[in-house]
Every structure is written in structure tokens, then in C-alpha cells.
Design an enzyme around this catalytic site. Structure first.
Site, PDB file in Angstrom:
ATOM      1  N   HIS A 122      75.348  96.839  30.766  1.00 26.72           N
ATOM      2  CA  HIS A 122      76.603  96.099  30.936  1.00 26.72           C
ATOM      3  C   HIS A 122      77.767  97.033  30.679  1.00 26.72           C
ATOM      4  CE1 HIS A 122      75.382  95.765  26.724  1.00 26.72           C
ATOM      5  NE2 HIS A 122      76.669  95.740  26.425  1.00 26.72           N
TER       6      HIS A 122
ATOM      7  N   ASN B  44      77.967 101.318  26.646  1.00 28.69           N
ATOM      8  CA  ASN B  44      77.110 101.885  25.606  1.00 28.69           C
ATOM      9  C   ASN B  44      75.699 102.017  26.151  1.00 28.69           C
ATOM     10  OD1 ASN B  44      79.193 101.830  23.641  1.00 28.69           O
ATOM     11  ND2 ASN B  44      78.792  99.665  23.254  1.00 28.69           N
TER      12      ASN B  44
HETATM   13  P1  AMP Z   1      76.946  96.361  23.347  1.00 29.30           P
HETATM   14  O1  AMP Z   1      77.243  96.707  21.919  1.00 29.30           O
HETATM   15  O2  AMP Z   1      77.548  97.363  24.306  1.00 29.30           O
HETATM   16  O3  AMP Z   1      75.467  96.145  23.580  1.00 29.30           O
HETATM   17  O4  AMP Z   1      77.708  95.021  23.624  1.00 29.30           O
HETATM   18  C1  AMP Z   1      77.135  93.763  23.573  1.00 29.30           C
HETATM   19  C2  AMP Z   1      78.245  92.760  23.662  1.00 29.30           C
HETATM   20  O5  AMP Z   1      77.690  91.504  23.979  1.00 29.30           O
HETATM   21  C3  AMP Z   1      79.033  92.585  22.356  1.00 29.30           C
HETATM   22  O6  AMP Z   1      80.396  92.916  22.595  1.00 29.30           O
HETATM   23  C4  AMP Z   1      78.853  91.106  22.031  1.00 29.30           C
HETATM   24  O7  AMP Z   1      80.021  90.514  21.494  1.00 29.30           O
HETATM   25  C5  AMP Z   1      78.492  90.510  23.365  1.00 29.30           C
HETATM   26  N1  AMP Z   1      77.695  89.291  23.314  1.00 29.30           N
HETATM   27  C6  AMP Z   1      76.620  89.039  22.552  1.00 29.30           C
HETATM   28  N2  AMP Z   1      76.130  87.798  22.802  1.00 29.30           N
HETATM   29  C7  AMP Z   1      76.914  87.268  23.760  1.00 29.30           C
HETATM   30  C8  AMP Z   1      76.936  86.015  24.457  1.00 29.30           C
HETATM   31  N3  AMP Z   1      76.046  85.060  24.217  1.00 29.30           N
HETATM   32  N4  AMP Z   1      77.914  85.812  25.364  1.00 29.30           N
HETATM   33  C9  AMP Z   1      78.830  86.764  25.619  1.00 29.30           C
HETATM   34  N5  AMP Z   1      78.847  87.968  25.013  1.00 29.30           N
HETATM   35  C10 AMP Z   1      77.922  88.211  24.090  1.00 29.30           C
END
Ligand code: AMP
Ligand code: ZN
Length: 135
Positions: free
Chosen positions: A99, A86
Site C-alpha cells: 500500500h 513502507n
Molecule cells: P504501514 O505501517 O505502512 O503498514 O501502514 C499501515 C496503515 O494501515 C497504518 O497507517 C494504519 O493506520 C492503517 N490501518 C490499519 N488498519 C486499518 C483499517 N482497518 N482501515 C484503514 N486503515 C487501517
């Protein structure tokens, strides 16, 4: 980036279930997985998204994504996965540190991604021309 969640995970200030690390990248399990094994692959050098990331990192990223996707599939005994990224608020990006999501897919996991709808007549030519002109 003092306030960046993923920079904090990279520095070890916030715990994560790490599965891979090298000089440039880290990979850890998503805390809220779409399917079991949902893994995030993150460059250590902070950038917000694909557009402001060094080409060198993006080139290395391709290899790392292949390596980790392979391990996710092998470890979790599947041959299918979605590779998802994203960029920008409207895309659903919540964490503004580049990411990639590796989402292993399983029989009957019920996940449906990106419902499509056809273009209106002639619309695709206009849309494609805008992209070609920008390149
Ligand atoms: P995005 O919507 O592409 O920005 O994805 C962010 C992702 O980060 C989501 O799928 C969340 O579940 C994940 N996320 C948020 N906080 C953490 C964390 N502390 N450890 C691992 N994943 C996380
Ligand atoms: Zn960051």
C-alpha cells in the site's frame, strides 16, 4: 490471503471509508490519519511489498497514485503531499499487503519526516558502489 487485513477490506469483509475503486486498485482513508485525508492506495492482487509485486501492477500504480493524489489535493485544498510506502518490518510496515500512503500536507501541520544526517567522509562512495554492483 485469508488473514490479510487489506484483503478483507478489498472483499468488503471489513468496512472502510472508500474513496476510489477500479478493477485493480482500491483507495480508502487511513483509520489513524497522520493528517486529515491521509489515504491508502492498495492493489487488489495481494503482494507483501514492492519487491514481490508484478511489474504490470506497479506500472498501473503510478497512474492511479497520480490520479488519487490529485483528488486528495484538490478536495482538501492543498498542493502538497507526501507519497510514502513502507516495505519490510524495519521500514515500519505493519500491514503486509502493498500500500502507498498519500498524506496531504497543510500549513503548520507540524509533521517532520525523515531527519537526515550527513555521511562520514568517503562513506557515500562505498554505499553507492554496493548499490551499483547490485544493479
Ligand atoms: P504501514 O505501517 O505502512 O503498514 O501502514 C499501515 C496503515 O494501515 C497504518 O497507517 C494504519 O493506520 C492503517 N490501518 C490499519 N488498519 C486499518 C483499517 N482497518 N482501515 C484503514 N486503515 C487501517
Ligand atoms: Zn492482502
Amino acid at each position: 490471503m485469508d488473514n490479510c487485513l487489506f484483503c478483507k477490506i478489498i472483499k468488503g469483509e471489513i468496512p472502510s471509508e472508500k474513496v476510489y475503486e477500479d478493477d485493480d486498485f482500491i483507495a480508502f482513508l487511513d483509520i489513524n490519519p497522520v493528517t486529515p485525508g491521509h489515504t491508502l492506495v492498495v492493489p487488489k492482487q495481494h503482494s507483501d511489498n514492492v519487491l514481490d509485486t508484478d511489474d504490470e501492477i506497479l506500472e498501473k500504480m503510478a497512474k492511479v497514485l497520480k490520479k488519487i493524489s490529485h483528488a486528495v489535493c484538490q478536495g482538501l485544498e492543498t498542493q502538497s503531499f507526501n507519497l510514502h510506502q513502507n516495505s519490510g518490518k524495519l521500514s515500519g510496515q505493519v500491514v503486509p499487503h502493498l500500500h502507498w500512503h498519500i498524506v496531504p500536507r497543510y500549513e503548520d501541520d507540524g509533521l517532520k519526516i525523515w531527519p537526515g544526517k550527513p555521511y562520514l567522509e568517503g562513506e557515500e562512495k562505498i554505499v553507492a558502489e554496493k548499490i551499483r554492483e547490485a544493479l
